[in-house]
Scaffold this active site. Structure first.
Site, PDB file in Angstrom:
ATOM      1  N   GLU A  36       0.844  -1.201   0.000  1.00  0.00           N
ATOM      2  CA  GLU A  36       0.000   0.000   0.000  1.00  0.00           C
ATOM      3  C   GLU A  36       0.876   1.247   0.000  1.00  0.00           C
ATOM      4  OE1 GLU A  36      -2.432   2.615  -0.447  1.00  0.00           O
ATOM      5  OE2 GLU A  36      -3.480   0.684  -0.249  1.00  0.00           O
ATOM      6  N   ALA A  37       0.551   2.180  -0.899  1.00  0.00           N
ATOM      7  CA  ALA A  37       1.350   3.402  -1.008  1.00  0.00           C
ATOM      8  C   ALA A  37       0.821   4.512  -0.120  1.00  0.00           C
ATOM      9  CB  ALA A  37       1.371   3.877  -2.458  1.00  0.00           C
ATOM     10  N   MET A  40      -3.860   2.728   4.851  1.00  0.00           N
ATOM     11  CA  MET A  40      -4.517   1.434   4.844  1.00  0.00           C
ATOM     12  C   MET A  40      -6.030   1.647   4.807  1.00  0.00           C
ATOM     13  SD  MET A  40      -2.021  -0.714   4.896  1.00  0.00           S
ATOM     14  CE  MET A  40      -2.745  -2.287   5.401  1.00  0.00           C
ATOM     15  N   GLY A  42      -7.756   2.225   1.900  1.00  0.00           N
ATOM     16  CA  GLY A  42      -8.138   2.757   0.604  1.00  0.00           C
ATOM     17  C   GLY A  42      -9.222   3.818   0.660  1.00  0.00           C
ATOM     18  N   THR A  43      -9.913   3.975  -0.472  1.00  0.00           N
ATOM     19  CA  THR A  43     -10.937   5.011  -0.590  1.00  0.00           C
ATOM     20  C   THR A  43     -12.086   4.798   0.376  1.00  0.00           C
ATOM     21  OG1 THR A  43     -10.444   5.499  -2.902  1.00  0.00           O
ATOM     22  CG2 THR A  43     -12.673   5.997  -2.145  1.00  0.00           C
ATOM     23  N   GLY A 186     -25.549  11.684  -9.186  1.00  0.00           N
ATOM     24  CA  GLY A 186     -25.443  10.265  -8.851  1.00  0.00           C
ATOM     25  C   GLY A 186     -25.459  10.107  -7.344  1.00  0.00           C
ATOM     26  N   ARG A 278     -15.963   8.453 -10.713  1.00  0.00           N
ATOM     27  CA  ARG A 278     -14.599   8.095 -10.366  1.00  0.00           C
ATOM     28  C   ARG A 278     -13.927   7.406 -11.553  1.00  0.00           C
ATOM     29  NH1 ARG A 278     -13.695   8.585  -4.991  1.00  0.00           N
ATOM     30  NH2 ARG A 278     -11.885   7.206  -5.079  1.00  0.00           N
ATOM     31  N   HIS A 459     -43.717  -9.856  11.173  1.00  0.00           N
ATOM     32  CA  HIS A 459     -44.691  -8.769  11.269  1.00  0.00           C
ATOM     33  C   HIS A 459     -44.633  -8.161  12.665  1.00  0.00           C
ATOM     34  CE1 HIS A 459     -48.386  -6.492  10.668  1.00  0.00           C
ATOM     35  NE2 HIS A 459     -48.811  -6.939  11.853  1.00  0.00           N
TER      36      HIS A 459
END
Length: 480
Positions: A36-37, A40, A42-43, A186, A278, A459
């Site tokens: 991972e650059a 940790m 990600g997006t 969106g 994206r 229900h």
């Protein structure tokens, strides 16, 4: 002599997809590393799903507590409701930290080696990684590429991160502009419109196509707009593109007619959120060294088993998952793809049924869907020679929704009356994001509307809205 590798599997990208693949790989006995650059998670964890849902949760409470009419109908009176913008931002940041730490610790606990650096493909089974300590080469029997995506900024829009920004910046909620333009209707645009309107901002929603929410089923979009846009006095501009967006005080936006390409209006607002989708983050990954041609706007070509493809042929031992494949740019799609690739690597080939993957916009109320819209289903029916029908069921007749005072919404089931196959389900209403899972599981298993009509639903619950829809579909001939 058998070739030896540093690892059985190396994954490039520690987002939700890479993390899911790593966990499953360890469960399958593979020696695994992940590269991972950046942060940790990600997006999704850092700049997407997680912080935006925290903002939506907090702003949703503000909206709810300020709705005196709704609360008064249930006999509740609330005084003046105030909020602290920074505290809401801190809440989102805290949730991100907890999620990121949990992800990192789970990898550490399972013995997955985490390499911090920028990985480039040197060969199908070799990576060159630029780390803080210098260049490093690692080999693996298999490599999974999971680089994710970044916000798309259209030509003409200049982002300064303060007055003109993307969702990456918006999740930090550094300010509440008095008047904000949102380019794109969106799910990203809708969710932030929900947040900003709840916290008192005036909003202008700009959409290049002729109608708002163009990717949603038309019936759902029509009903959702009444609640999410019109009832909140959100201004709209449709059929126009933002030809230019210039940061400053004010932000200047030139609106160009989508058909004539002429500038028809110039808006001056306090801020602008660019929410135009994206694009894959696949630059500088070394794929050109293998002669792999990316598909516009940078998707990695893959086959049904997610093997990277060159000249129509799968490259052995090199795989790609997540947003970079262009299949469905959703965190849970990436996770499912990661598990499927690991299964295939282990000799149990598995593919993904994308038509059975649900998605949601976490507005108030929520929008969710799985499968095809009605226009798409009818086109498929016309092409393949079968009839398509749809039925609707409404929240206004549901006992739980009535008790909650949240009766706005509907569920729509699109199906084949000849065999009862479900082609798509779309929901707008309270907890729609949770309700859609029953439909998604049914589509994945091939369950017919007639089978579902005889399944028993608790229900009183909101899931009876779907129960009602399935019974209507069965009564219309579905599966007979």
């Amino acid at each position: 002599m058998a070739q030896t590798f540093d690892y059985d599997l190396v994954i490039v990208g520690a987002g939700v997809g890479g993390h899911g693949a790593a966990l499953h790989a360890v469960a399958c006995g593979l020696k695994t590393a992940i590269v991972e650059a950046a942060e940790m998670g990600g997006t999704c964890v850092n700049r997407g799903c997680i912080p935006s849902k925290a903002l939506l949760a907090a702003s949703g409470k503000v909206r709810e507590l300020r709705d005196a009419g709704h609360l008064g109908a249930m006999g509740i009176q609330v005084g003046g409701v105030a909020f602290d913008r920074q505290a809401i931002a801190d809440h989102a940041s805290s949730v991100v930290t907890k999620q990121r730490d949990g992800l990192t610790n789970s990898l550490k606990r399972l013995g997955v080696e985490v390499i911090h650096g920028w990985a480039r493909v040197a060969d199908s089974q070799k990576l060159s990684i630029t780390t803080a300590e210098g260049e490093k080469t690692v080999t693996a029997k298999d490599v999974i590429l999971a680089p994710g995506s970044v916000p798309f900024v259209p030509p003409g829009a200049e982002v300064d991160g303060k007055t003109v920004f993307t969702s990456d910046h918006a999740v930090s909620l550094e300010s509440l502009p008095p008047w904000i333009a949102i380019v794109g209707s969106g799910y990203i645009g809708l969710e932030f419109a929900d947040v900003y309107s709840a916290l008192g901002c005036e909003i202008t929603l700009i959409e290049g196509l002729d109608q708002l929410m163009p990717t949603f089923d038309p019936d759902i979009a029509k009903v959702a707009q009444r609640t999410l846009v019109q009832a909140r006095d959100i201004e709209t501009r449709t059929g126009v593109f933002a030809k230019s967006v210039t940061p400053g005080s004010p932000v200047t936006i030139e609106l160009m007619d989508a058909k004539t390409k002429e500038v028809v209006e110039v808006l001056e607002v306090d801020a602008c959120l660019i929410a135009t989708g994206r694009v894959p983050a696949t630059k500088d990954m070394g794929l050109e060294t293998l002669g792999i041609e990316l598909q516009r706007p940078g998707f990695i070509p893959v086959d049904d088993h997610l093997a990277v493809v060159k000249d129509g042929q799968a490259i052995p031992h090199l795989w790609a998952i997540g947003d970079a494949t262009g299949k469905m740019m959703l965190a849970h799609t990436a996770s499912a793809q990661g598990m499927a690739v690991v299964e295939t690597i282990c000799g149990r080939p598995r593919t993904i049924n994308y038509n059975a993957i649900p998605a949601a916009a976490f507005t108030h109320p929520e929008v969710s869907f799985v499968g095809m819209t009605e226009p798409a289903a009818k086109q498929k029916g016309a092409d393949e020679g079968f009839e398509v029908q749809s039925v609707r069921a409404y929240f206004k007749g549901n006992a739980k929704a009535i008790a909650e005072g949240e009766t706005e919404g509907l569920a729509k089931v699109i199906f084949r009356p000849d065999n009862g196959e479900i082609l798509g389900v779309h929901i707008f209403g309270l907890h729609a994001a949770d309700l859609i899972q029953e439909a998604a599981n049914a589509m994945a298993q091939g369950t017919t509307v007639r089978d579902l009509a005889f399944s028993v639903h608790t229900h009183p619950t909101l899931c009876e809205v779907l129960d009602d829809a399935f019974k209507r579909a069965a009564g219309a001939g579905g599966g007979h």
